[in-house]
Write an enzyme that holds these catalytic residues in place. Sequence first.
Site, PDB file in Angstrom:
ATOM      1  N   GLU A  74      14.217 -21.605  19.523  1.00  0.00           N
ATOM      2  CA  GLU A  74      15.524 -20.959  19.387  1.00  0.00           C
ATOM      3  C   GLU A  74      16.336 -21.323  20.626  1.00  0.00           C
ATOM      4  O   GLU A  74      16.051 -20.839  21.721  1.00  0.00           O
ATOM      5  CB  GLU A  74      15.345 -19.440  19.271  1.00  0.00           C
ATOM      6  CG  GLU A  74      16.633 -18.730  18.929  1.00  0.00           C
ATOM      7  CD  GLU A  74      16.523 -17.214  19.029  1.00  0.00           C
ATOM      8  OE1 GLU A  74      17.362 -16.524  18.429  1.00  0.00           O
ATOM      9  OE2 GLU A  74      15.625 -16.698  19.716  1.00  0.00           O
ATOM     10  N   ASN A 101       0.794  -1.226   0.000  1.00  0.00           N
ATOM     11  CA  ASN A 101       0.000   0.000   0.000  1.00  0.00           C
ATOM     12  C   ASN A 101       0.832   1.284   0.000  1.00  0.00           C
ATOM     13  O   ASN A 101       0.318   2.367   0.290  1.00  0.00           O
ATOM     14  CB  ASN A 101      -0.980   0.009   1.178  1.00  0.00           C
ATOM     15  CG  ASN A 101      -0.240  -0.014   2.513  1.00  0.00           C
ATOM     16  OD1 ASN A 101       0.973  -0.235   2.537  1.00  0.00           O
ATOM     17  ND2 ASN A 101      -0.948   0.211   3.592  1.00  0.00           N
ATOM     18  N   ASP A 149      10.721 -18.027  20.080  1.00  0.00           N
ATOM     19  CA  ASP A 149      11.787 -17.069  20.336  1.00  0.00           C
ATOM     20  C   ASP A 149      12.450 -17.308  21.699  1.00  0.00           C
ATOM     21  O   ASP A 149      11.751 -17.406  22.712  1.00  0.00           O
ATOM     22  CB  ASP A 149      11.147 -15.675  20.311  1.00  0.00           C
ATOM     23  CG  ASP A 149      12.162 -14.567  20.273  1.00  0.00           C
ATOM     24  OD1 ASP A 149      12.911 -14.492  19.290  1.00  0.00           O
ATOM     25  OD2 ASP A 149      12.206 -13.769  21.228  1.00  0.00           O
TER      26      ASP A 149
HETATM   27  C1  GLC Z   1      15.484 -13.636  19.193  1.00  0.00           C
HETATM   28  C2  GLC Z   1      15.054 -13.005  17.903  1.00  0.00           C
HETATM   29  C3  GLC Z   1      15.637 -11.636  17.817  1.00  0.00           C
HETATM   30  C4  GLC Z   1      15.106 -10.818  18.974  1.00  0.00           C
HETATM   31  C5  GLC Z   1      15.377 -11.503  20.304  1.00  0.00           C
HETATM   32  C6  GLC Z   1      14.555 -10.908  21.388  1.00  0.00           C
HETATM   33  O1  GLC Z   1      16.835 -13.844  19.250  1.00  0.00           O
HETATM   34  O2  GLC Z   1      15.397 -13.819  16.825  1.00  0.00           O
HETATM   35  O3  GLC Z   1      15.369 -11.009  16.604  1.00  0.00           O
HETATM   36  O4  GLC Z   1      15.720  -9.560  18.985  1.00  0.00           O
HETATM   37  O5  GLC Z   1      15.046 -12.870  20.278  1.00  0.00           O
HETATM   38  O6  GLC Z   1      13.193 -11.177  21.169  1.00  0.00           O
HETATM   39 CA    CA Z   2       2.594  -1.348   3.721  1.00  0.00          CA
END
Ligand code: GLC
Ligand code: CA
Length: 565
Positions: free
Chosen positions: A267, A37, A213
């Site tokens: 992660e 957009n 995360d």
């Molecule tokens: C993880 C994410 C990163 C973020 C961090 C805090 O490592 O991949 O992008 O800044 O967590 O949420």
């Molecule tokens: Ca946009």
Amino acid sequence: MIGRSHAASGVRPAGRQPWWKEAVIYEIYPRSFRDSNGDGIGDLPGILEKLPYIRDLGVDTIWLAPIFQSPNRDNGYDISDYRAIMPEFGTMDDFDRLMAKASSLGLRIILDLVVNHTSDQHPWFQKSRAAKDSPYRDYYIWRDTPQGHPPNNWPSVWGGSAWASDPATGSSYLHLFSPQQPDLNWDNPAVREEVFSIMKFWLDKGVAGFRMDVITMISKIPSFRDMTPEELKAPEYVYAAGPHLHAYLREMNDRVLSHYDVMTVGEAYGMRARDIPLFTDSARRELDMVFAFDIVHVDRQGWRKIDWPLSKLKQVYAAAGKPRSPDSWNTVFLDNHDQPRAVSRFGNDSPPFREASAKAIATMLLTQCGTPFIYQGEELGMTNLPFSGVEDFDDVQVPIQWEARVKRQGVDPDAFLESLKDMGRDNARSPMQWDATRNAGFTTANRPWFRVNPNYTEINAQACMQDPNSVYHYFQALLALRRKYPALIHGTYQDLDPDHHAVFLYARELGRSRLLILMNMSDRGFTYESSSLTRASLLISNMQHRGATQGVTWLEPWEARIYRA
Ligand code: GLC
Ligand code: CA
């Protein structure tokens, strides 16, 4: 609909391999993918428009980096409403349309579950900080100390204290990331209930799972003792050592995940390779896969970029390729929104080598043991961004690190800047390069939210589509090969030349099917000899067809081949 709960049985059909072992996942950083957009910010309708592009590449699952309402301190990794779409990205209707269209194209969607912390703008935190007797007080981690001194010496993972003193009550709260990302208190059962209910909300909409995360950090060590000087060098290992981590993941699995046929990938920040099976062994019923950080450490020590021998990379993959518990499954990734571009990092992004090295690295990525993750633009061989000074960076991490390392610890500013240019997260976050028109076809706005890499006139999706030898088409061919040869997915792994300084040669074997993967990971050409190549027949190469005679062959710089042996 794909990814929907199997309401009756609750689980995946018995006897079949889980779908995510054979999946190939494509990560989208929505802010930088496609702006529909003209406000300069990527959005959900932009993603919808590009779904056929993603499907044609040959992937089957999309991971969307956070799309929820957020003040964007950390580009969505600071969530202020877990059940609302970030207005800049669109509406819930846009999301539902995206899900429906993806499903009709055979694409699954997984979401980013960011529940170690919230935004400081989340109503829970607003209420928590307002008064000590608030019912939300214990949603976060508060400590009282004289004169607002930090309760202990814990650093945020980006530098500076992990505690912020809050004027409303004079107490300090814990934030392992920026001060605008207060950590949730998972020891409070009400917090866990909230998280489980958020997960169900999205799973019931048909999402196919979650990337979780920094999930390793949700359980804090109860003593809150000071870290030793040694521990302070890598505090993430202390943050990932909480005593209830596995119990909480098991509870999440029992309560939520086990009722759906979905995938999870955590992660595993601060986890050592040997502890990975504790998450992924299916008998433990925690997570399906995790991102281990060994690959990220190959060329990095703390904030510093270091030289690395190829043997180090080989060791990472050899360790990952060793059979562990039969039911533990890996991920394979090089690029993501937190890492510099793989071709600039593990390959050579200067013009004579960029395409060949991007393809050689893709060959490695898509033939190692585990589910591969591709990051937007990797399939084009997108490169790191040119930066001249620290002011060119957008990443919230940069000023925090600069303050902690350069201003307080006295790190040399030039050395720090050089590492930042090579390793900074913003390298991955520049807008996707769609074509050679202004702003790379990412937006019609005059200014995109973040700089476009000036090399877009040459490196872009349209140019790749038109060139049968492009990096994109090579990815496509490799993905087709993966579907044809299950050995590339389920086969054993054997490094056939662990000591060679430039050649990476390994075998994947399943029953009677044996594939050889051969790469020259250097800028030089040379003659190479290996008896394994004697009776091998070539399946794919990133160069003009060339065979091996009696196991002897010439390898061009960054040449890659896959053979059937
Ligand atoms: C993880 C994410 C990163 C973020 C961090 C805090 O490592 O991949 O992008 O800044 O967590 O949420
Ligand atoms: Ca946009």
